[in-house]
Design a protein around this motif. Structure first.
Motif, mmCIF file in Angstrom:
data_model
loop_
_atom_site.group_PDB
_atom_site.id
_atom_site.type_symbol
_atom_site.label_atom_id
_atom_site.label_comp_id
_atom_site.label_asym_id
_atom_site.label_seq_id
_atom_site.Cartn_x
_atom_site.Cartn_y
_atom_site.Cartn_z
ATOM 1 N N ASN A 53 33.566 21.922 34.553
ATOM 2 C CA ASN A 53 32.347 21.418 33.930
ATOM 3 C C ASN A 53 31.503 22.593 33.458
ATOM 4 O OD1 ASN A 53 32.768 18.618 34.278
ATOM 5 N ND2 ASN A 53 32.180 18.798 36.443
ATOM 6 N N ASP A 54 30.701 22.374 32.414
ATOM 7 C CA ASP A 54 29.819 23.438 31.945
ATOM 8 C C ASP A 54 28.638 23.604 32.898
ATOM 9 O OD1 ASP A 54 27.422 21.736 30.736
ATOM 10 O OD2 ASP A 54 29.296 20.810 30.047
ATOM 11 N N HIS A 55 28.022 24.794 32.847
ATOM 12 C CA HIS A 55 26.872 25.150 33.667
ATOM 13 C C HIS A 55 27.162 25.105 35.164
ATOM 14 C CE1 HIS A 55 25.021 24.275 29.741
ATOM 15 N NE2 HIS A 55 24.128 25.201 30.105
ATOM 16 N N VAL A 56 28.432 25.223 35.523
ATOM 17 C CA VAL A 56 28.859 25.318 36.915
ATOM 18 C C VAL A 56 29.389 26.726 37.145
ATOM 19 C CG1 VAL A 56 30.519 24.493 38.633
ATOM 20 C CG2 VAL A 56 29.396 22.872 37.098
ATOM 21 N N THR A 57 29.023 27.353 38.261
ATOM 22 C CA THR A 57 29.428 28.728 38.539
ATOM 23 C C THR A 57 30.841 28.777 39.113
ATOM 24 O OG1 THR A 57 27.142 29.392 38.967
ATOM 25 C CG2 THR A 57 28.871 30.833 39.812
ATOM 26 N N PHE A 58 31.695 29.610 38.497
ATOM 27 C CA PHE A 58 33.064 29.811 38.967
ATOM 28 C C PHE A 58 33.225 31.256 39.435
ATOM 29 C CE2 PHE A 58 33.257 26.403 35.835
ATOM 30 C CZ PHE A 58 33.929 25.421 36.557
ATOM 31 N N THR A 59 34.067 31.442 40.435
ATOM 32 C CA THR A 59 34.283 32.764 41.023
ATOM 33 C C THR A 59 35.596 33.351 40.546
ATOM 34 O OG1 THR A 59 33.019 32.171 42.995
ATOM 35 C CG2 THR A 59 34.509 34.063 43.168
ATOM 36 N N MET A 60 35.550 34.570 40.042
ATOM 37 C CA MET A 60 36.749 35.260 39.585
ATOM 38 C C MET A 60 37.506 35.855 40.766
ATOM 39 S SD MET A 60 35.282 37.200 36.174
ATOM 40 C CE MET A 60 36.918 37.371 35.415
ATOM 41 N N GLY A 61 38.791 36.103 40.552
ATOM 42 C CA GLY A 61 39.609 36.759 41.557
ATOM 43 C C GLY A 61 40.028 38.140 41.101
ATOM 44 N N ALA A 62 40.924 38.744 41.876
ATOM 45 C CA ALA A 62 41.414 40.083 41.533
ATOM 46 C C ALA A 62 42.217 40.035 40.244
ATOM 47 C CB ALA A 62 42.266 40.629 42.660
ATOM 48 N N GLY A 63 42.020 41.024 39.410
ATOM 49 C CA GLY A 63 42.786 41.136 38.181
ATOM 50 C C GLY A 63 44.164 41.720 38.438
ATOM 51 N N PRO A 64 45.014 41.757 37.411
ATOM 52 C CA PRO A 64 46.396 42.226 37.605
ATOM 53 C C PRO A 64 46.526 43.714 37.874
ATOM 54 C CG PRO A 64 45.973 41.726 35.295
ATOM 55 C CD PRO A 64 44.784 41.232 36.059
ATOM 56 N N VAL A 65 45.565 44.538 37.412
ATOM 57 C CA VAL A 65 45.669 45.999 37.631
ATOM 58 C C VAL A 65 44.292 46.548 37.986
ATOM 59 C CG1 VAL A 65 46.315 48.232 36.670
ATOM 60 C CG2 VAL A 65 47.554 46.173 35.961
ATOM 61 N N LYS A 66 44.148 46.963 39.256
ATOM 62 C CA LYS A 66 42.878 47.578 39.681
ATOM 63 C C LYS A 66 42.981 49.094 39.749
ATOM 64 C CE LYS A 66 40.626 43.972 42.387
ATOM 65 N NZ LYS A 66 39.883 43.701 43.636
ATOM 66 N N GLU A 67 44.206 49.620 39.728
ATOM 67 C CA GLU A 67 44.383 51.062 39.920
ATOM 68 C C GLU A 67 45.697 51.520 39.301
ATOM 69 O OE1 GLU A 67 44.758 54.280 43.636
ATOM 70 O OE2 GLU A 67 44.556 52.137 44.032
ATOM 71 N N ILE A 68 45.674 52.709 38.697
ATOM 72 C CA ILE A 68 46.876 53.397 38.245
ATOM 73 C C ILE A 68 47.004 54.646 39.110
ATOM 74 C CG2 ILE A 68 48.021 54.544 36.310
ATOM 75 C CD1 ILE A 68 46.215 52.909 34.452
ATOM 76 N N SER A 69 48.205 54.907 39.605
ATOM 77 C CA SER A 69 48.355 56.041 40.507
ATOM 78 C C SER A 69 49.713 56.710 40.315
ATOM 79 C CB SER A 69 48.214 55.583 41.970
ATOM 80 O OG SER A 69 49.203 54.621 42.298
ATOM 81 N N GLY A 70 49.893 57.846 40.954
ATOM 82 C CA GLY A 70 51.148 58.573 40.872
ATOM 83 C C GLY A 70 51.054 59.886 41.622
ATOM 84 N N ASN A 71 52.025 60.743 41.414
ATOM 85 C CA ASN A 71 52.077 62.052 42.065
ATOM 86 C C ASN A 71 52.381 63.133 41.040
ATOM 87 O OD1 ASN A 71 51.948 61.839 45.203
ATOM 88 N ND2 ASN A 71 53.173 60.076 44.533
ATOM 89 N N VAL A 72 51.799 64.302 41.293
ATOM 90 C CA VAL A 72 52.056 65.489 40.476
ATOM 91 C C VAL A 72 52.507 66.598 41.412
ATOM 92 C CG1 VAL A 72 51.021 67.204 38.945
ATOM 93 C CG2 VAL A 72 50.314 64.815 38.793
#
Length: 294
Positions: free
Chosen positions: A273-292
């Motif tokens: 419904n419009d004007h109702v608050t919805f809560t988002m969840g975690a997205g697919p990528v929160k971090e990029i990492s690796g080793n050097v």
């Protein structure tokens, strides 16, 4: 005696020459090796460039590109041996392909301190830590003054208390980065606009080609999809069943599509419904990492 002196001179010459030859064999470069997953193809206008920090100053280790499968065009780089040994940190930046500036751009995506021969690098160390990020949104179309298409707009605010409040909790980004909201409609991501402050209107609030003609909407990130729909879409629309995303974008941006880093996402309920608050969840990528390694 003369013969003995001559022999000594010959031996000394041989020793000196041997020492010089040994010195000539000492390598002047060492290899720096990257093992990084999650980087995206930047297209033809941008490239990645590595840097080591030596006595507080950046030294380039070389440039590379990434293909659509995430494969690096180059993973091993020859670097001055003494500088590499003295390096305290590795940093990865996004640079223009035709770059006339010898210094790193503000758009730095990964960083990590060396510990011995290894540096664990992460976007968390450079762009931001999104592990605690949260988001809320509503469906509404405040910019057209009509009440017959309220599910054709999305605003990242919290209306649960009865009046608009900040809906996004995100870390402040460093220079070179901006947030951008998106709604994925029939497989097409359509931007809601870029922003840096979660409690203010986004950058295109007054200039959006999608919004209605009755104002710019509330002072929060968001968008009304009222007119000028991209090819293949029709506005006004119904956002139920779509997906909304918050991404982190390079600035300047390399692509009209969402960047790899997407800390928040949510499927808009089919019965929303419009004007109702919805809560988002975690997205697919929160971090990029690796080793050097060096």
């Amino acid at each position: 005696m003369k013969k003995m002196l001559l022999n000594l001179a010959v031996v000394s010459t041989l020793i000196f020459t041997a020492c010089n030859n040994d010195d000539d064999k000492i390598p002047t470069t060492s290899n720096l090796t990257l093992n990084i997953d999650g980087l995206e193809n930047l297209g033809s206008d941008y490239k990645y460039e590595g840097w080591i920090i030596v006595n507080g100053s950046p030294v380039s280790t070389g440039v590379f590109t990434v293909d659509d499968s995430g494969k690096l065009s180059k993973t091993s780089f020859e670097v001055d041996r003494l500088q590499l040994a003295a390096a305290s940190k590795f940093v990865l930046s996004i640079e223009p392909t035709n770059d006339s500036d010898p210094a790193p751009a503000a758009t730095k995506i990964l960083a990590g301190d060396f510990s011995g021969t290894n540096a664990a690098v992460s976007s968390k160390n450079m762009v931001g830590d999104f592990s605690s990020s949260t988001g809320k949104y509503i469906l509404a179309t405040p910019t057209d003054g009509m009440m017959n298409n309220e599910r054709s707009g999305i605003w990242f605010l919290d209306l649960a208390g009865g009046s608009p409040a900040t809906g996004l909790s995100l870390p402040t980004l460093p220079a070179g980065w901006k947030y951008e909201g998106w709604v994925v409609m029939n497989g097409t991501p359509v931007s809601t606009g870029t922003f840096t402050a979660v409690d203010m209107a986004d950058d295109n609030a007054a200039t959006s080609t999608f919004k209605g003609d009755m104002g710019n909407g509330p002072g929060y990130p968001g968008e009304d999809y009222i007119k000028n729909a991209p090819a293949g879409l029709t506005f006004p629309t119904d956002l139920r069943g779509t997906t909304t995303v918050i991404s982190v974008e390079p600035n300047p941006d390399n692509s009209p599509k969402p960047f790899t880093l997407k800390p928040l996402a949510h499927g808009v309920p089919a019965d929303a419904n419009d004007h109702v608050t919805f809560t988002m969840g975690a997205g697919p990528v929160k971090e990029i990492s690796g080793n050097v390694t060096r």
